[in-house]
Design an enzyme around this catalytic site. Structure first.
Site, PDB file in Angstrom:
ATOM      1  N   LEU A 105      -2.602   1.084  10.620  1.00 20.30           N
ATOM      2  CA  LEU A 105      -1.206   0.997  11.062  1.00 20.30           C
ATOM      3  C   LEU A 105      -0.221   1.332   9.958  1.00 20.30           C
ATOM      4  CD1 LEU A 105      -1.294  -2.346  13.111  1.00 20.30           C
ATOM      5  CD2 LEU A 105      -1.332  -0.021  14.011  1.00 20.30           C
ATOM      6  N   GLY A 106      -0.648   1.130   8.730  1.00 18.38           N
ATOM      7  CA  GLY A 106       0.282   1.390   7.637  1.00 18.38           C
ATOM      8  C   GLY A 106      -0.429   1.286   6.305  1.00 18.38           C
ATOM      9  N   GLU A 107       0.144   1.951   5.315  1.00 21.79           N
ATOM     10  CA  GLU A 107      -0.423   1.865   3.973  1.00 21.79           C
ATOM     11  C   GLU A 107       0.715   1.894   2.967  1.00 21.79           C
ATOM     12  OE1 GLU A 107      -3.500   4.649   3.154  1.00 21.79           O
ATOM     13  OE2 GLU A 107      -3.977   3.657   1.250  1.00 21.79           O
ATOM     14  N   SER A 118       1.956   0.450  -1.228  1.00 23.54           N
ATOM     15  CA  SER A 118       1.336   0.348  -2.550  1.00 23.54           C
ATOM     16  C   SER A 118       0.650  -0.997  -2.735  1.00 23.54           C
ATOM     17  CB  SER A 118       2.380   0.567  -3.638  1.00 23.54           C
ATOM     18  OG  SER A 118       3.672   0.422  -3.144  1.00 23.54           O
ATOM     19  N   GLY A 175      -1.116  -2.685  -0.164  1.00 23.98           N
ATOM     20  CA  GLY A 175      -2.157  -3.012   0.795  1.00 23.98           C
ATOM     21  C   GLY A 175      -2.231  -2.019   1.941  1.00 23.98           C
ATOM     22  N   VAL A 206      -2.885  -1.778   6.200  1.00 19.11           N
ATOM     23  CA  VAL A 206      -2.814  -2.597   7.412  1.00 19.11           C
ATOM     24  C   VAL A 206      -3.585  -1.921   8.541  1.00 19.11           C
ATOM     25  CG1 VAL A 206      -1.258  -3.679   9.071  1.00 19.11           C
ATOM     26  CG2 VAL A 206      -0.572  -3.489   6.688  1.00 19.11           C
ATOM     27  N   ASP A 235      12.996  -8.002   1.473  1.00 18.50           N
ATOM     28  CA  ASP A 235      12.614  -6.654   1.887  1.00 18.50           C
ATOM     29  C   ASP A 235      12.949  -6.457   3.366  1.00 18.50           C
ATOM     30  OD1 ASP A 235      11.653  -4.117   1.526  1.00 18.50           O
ATOM     31  OD2 ASP A 235       9.531  -4.667   1.633  1.00 18.50           O
TER      32      ASP A 235
HETATM   33  P1  ADP Z   1       3.327  -2.944   4.167  1.00 18.80           P
HETATM   34  O1  ADP Z   1       3.166  -3.795   2.958  1.00 18.80           O
HETATM   35  O2  ADP Z   1       2.375  -1.802   4.216  1.00 18.80           O
HETATM   36  O3  ADP Z   1       4.750  -2.538   4.416  1.00 18.80           O
HETATM   37  P2  ADP Z   1       3.571  -4.495   6.637  1.00 18.80           P
HETATM   38  O4  ADP Z   1       3.233  -5.941   6.707  1.00 18.80           O
HETATM   39  O5  ADP Z   1       5.012  -4.138   6.676  1.00 18.80           O
HETATM   40  O6  ADP Z   1       2.844  -3.878   5.363  1.00 18.80           O
HETATM   41  O7  ADP Z   1       2.809  -3.764   7.837  1.00 18.80           O
HETATM   42  C1  ADP Z   1       2.724  -2.362   7.930  1.00 18.80           C
HETATM   43  C2  ADP Z   1       2.859  -1.910   9.367  1.00 18.80           C
HETATM   44  O8  ADP Z   1       1.853  -2.494  10.172  1.00 18.80           O
HETATM   45  C3  ADP Z   1       4.177  -2.331  10.013  1.00 18.80           C
HETATM   46  O9  ADP Z   1       5.198  -1.419   9.778  1.00 18.80           O
HETATM   47  C4  ADP Z   1       3.798  -2.416  11.474  1.00 18.80           C
HETATM   48  O10 ADP Z   1       3.861  -1.140  12.074  1.00 18.80           O
HETATM   49  C5  ADP Z   1       2.356  -2.855  11.446  1.00 18.80           C
HETATM   50  N1  ADP Z   1       2.243  -4.316  11.622  1.00 18.80           N
HETATM   51  C6  ADP Z   1       2.254  -5.265  10.674  1.00 18.80           C
HETATM   52  N2  ADP Z   1       2.131  -6.508  11.185  1.00 18.80           N
HETATM   53  C7  ADP Z   1       2.030  -6.348  12.529  1.00 18.80           C
HETATM   54  C8  ADP Z   1       1.854  -7.248  13.656  1.00 18.80           C
HETATM   55  N3  ADP Z   1       1.777  -8.574  13.500  1.00 18.80           N
HETATM   56  N4  ADP Z   1       1.761  -6.699  14.883  1.00 18.80           N
HETATM   57  C9  ADP Z   1       1.835  -5.362  15.061  1.00 18.80           C
HETATM   58  N5  ADP Z   1       1.988  -4.477  14.070  1.00 18.80           N
HETATM   59  C10 ADP Z   1       2.091  -4.934  12.811  1.00 18.80           C
END
Ligand code: ADP
Ligand code: MG
Length: 372
Positions: free
Chosen positions: A48-50, A52, A54, A56, A187
């Site tokens: 879902l995301g990357e 610096s 971690g 996800v 943030d």
């Molecule tokens: P990072 O440190 O990479 O910014 P985030 O905690 O913001 O990590 O999560 C990255 C992405 O993962 C978010 O932008 C979102 O799209 C998705 N995400 C994170 N937590 C959730 C959640 N509880 N439910 C759905 N999507 C999530």
């Protein structure tokens, strides 16, 4: 008597939530009854995301104890994961509705080598506010999500304003919860605000840069953790005269005082104000435009009114329409915005005060619509 007095003092102080009771007693009891998880319990899904700090993933449980628990999110975090686990545990107990539903967190170790921290949340939904704001349809694409099926009202500024107002109220409500708990997020940005499909509200995610001022965790700000697009002009949320983190008991005792002295929560208010501005003014939604705006604002010594005067005469329809939206109802939206985006932290509204601002006054708006 003194000890009891100290505990009740902390308990009752606004801005600083219950201290010792919550930290030790509740945490201990909860640990006994909450399910725990290990690395092998999860099956990795889509990334879902990357960042610096971690990666996800969407994950599911290998053995589903109940089908409801199937949809989860996993963050494999670096060393900052420890702080993020702390913050999520704290939020879970003190202001659960503010943030994504946190399930569990642990230090993953493979053999002798210790791995990173693993954090698990409930999967809240597919869209962050950033995703939704990218659409040309915004804010209409959010309308049915948060307000349910609405009558086929004519599209127009009033209707856009009502949607943006609801989103802002939800963001400020979540922030108020965090701040009342003693946590500053640091943030706040559309990418870290997720739409929870179940509760039909926006919730905050990503507590990796957050600071718990009540016990001094993450007290020393890491400059590089701050996102320059949304960060308030102050680099440090606490006075630089006290640069080192006090030890936990000292910080706990001092935190109400330090909080009142420094008003660290106003850092988040500035970021939330920028989100408000971007929602109202489509021409400021892209990263480039936001960065350019920040540069211009700096040139006007962070005076939003002066900035507006300078751009208003020569601005295109994109900006014009946004100003018109903020000027509705006697300019009450613009008034709220300028009370959030101010150079001096002390002059910005708190989340609670912002929620009580006439911009959110339903009665007032209803009265106005009757008059028309
Ligand atoms: P990072 O440190 O990479 O910014 P985030 O905690 O913001 O990590 O999560 C990255 C992405 O993962 C978010 O932008 C979102 O799209 C998705 N995400 C994170 N937590 C959730 C959640 N509880 N439910 C759905 N999507 C999530
Ligand atoms: Mg994030």
């Amino acid at each position: 008597v003194l000890a009891l007095g100290a505990v009740s003092y902390l308990w009752a102080t606004p801005g600083v939530a219950p201290g010792f009771f919550d930290m030790f007693v509740l945490a201990f009891v909860e640990r006994l009854f909450r399910p725990t998880y290990r690395k092998d319990d999860f099956v990795l899904g889509k990334k879902l995301g990357e960042g610096s700090f971690g990666v996800v993933y969407r994950v599911s449980l290998a053995k589903k104890p109940s089908s409801k628990e199937g949809d989860l999110v996993l963050k494999k975090a670096t060393e900052y994961g420890a702080v993020e686990i702390w913050m999520n545990e704290r939020v879970r107990r003190a202001c659960a509705n503010s943030c994504a539903d946190y399930v569990y967190g642990f230090l993953e170790s493979s053999g002798k080598k210790s791995g990173g921290y693993w954090l698990i949340w409930k999967f809240e939904g597919d869209a962050t506010l950033a995703d939704l704001m990218q659409s040309k349809e915004f804010p209409y694409n959010v309308e049915t999500m948060i307000l349910g099926e609405v009558q086929d009202l004519p599209k127009g500024l009033e209707r856009e304003n009502r949607i943006i107002q609801t989103i802002m109220r939800q963001i400020l409500f979540a922030l108020d919860g965090l701040h009342s708990t003693g946590i500053v997020h640091r943030d706040i940005k559309p990418q870290n605000i997720i739409f929870s499909e179940e509760s039909r509200t926006f919730k905050i995610i990503d507590l990796g840069a957050a600071a718990d001022l009540r016990v001094g965790i993450n007290y020393i700000p890491n400059e590089f953790l701050l996102d320059p697009r949304y960060a308030a002009p102050e680099q440090y949320i606490m006075s630089t005269q006290t640069p080192s983190a006090p030890s936990a008991p000292v910080a706990t005792a001092l935190s109400p005082v330090l909080w009142q002295l420094n008003l660290p929560d106003r850092f988040d208010i500035y970021s939330a104000g920028l989100i408000f501005l971007q929602m109202a003014i489509p021409g400021l939604r892209s990263d480039n435009c936001l960065i350019q705006f920040k540069r211009q604002l700096k040139r006007f010594d962070y005076d939003l009114v002066a900035w507006r005067k300078s751009v208003e005469t020569r601005c295109g329809p994109e900006l014009r329409r946004g100003f018109d939206l903020l000027d509705l109802d006697g300019g009450v939206g613009w008034e709220l915005l300028t009370s959030m985006v101010r150079y001096k932290a002390r002059q910005r509204l708190s989340a609670k005060a912002a929620l009580a601002h006439p911009y959110f006054d339903r009665e007032g708006l209803l009265a106005l619509s009757f008059m028309q």
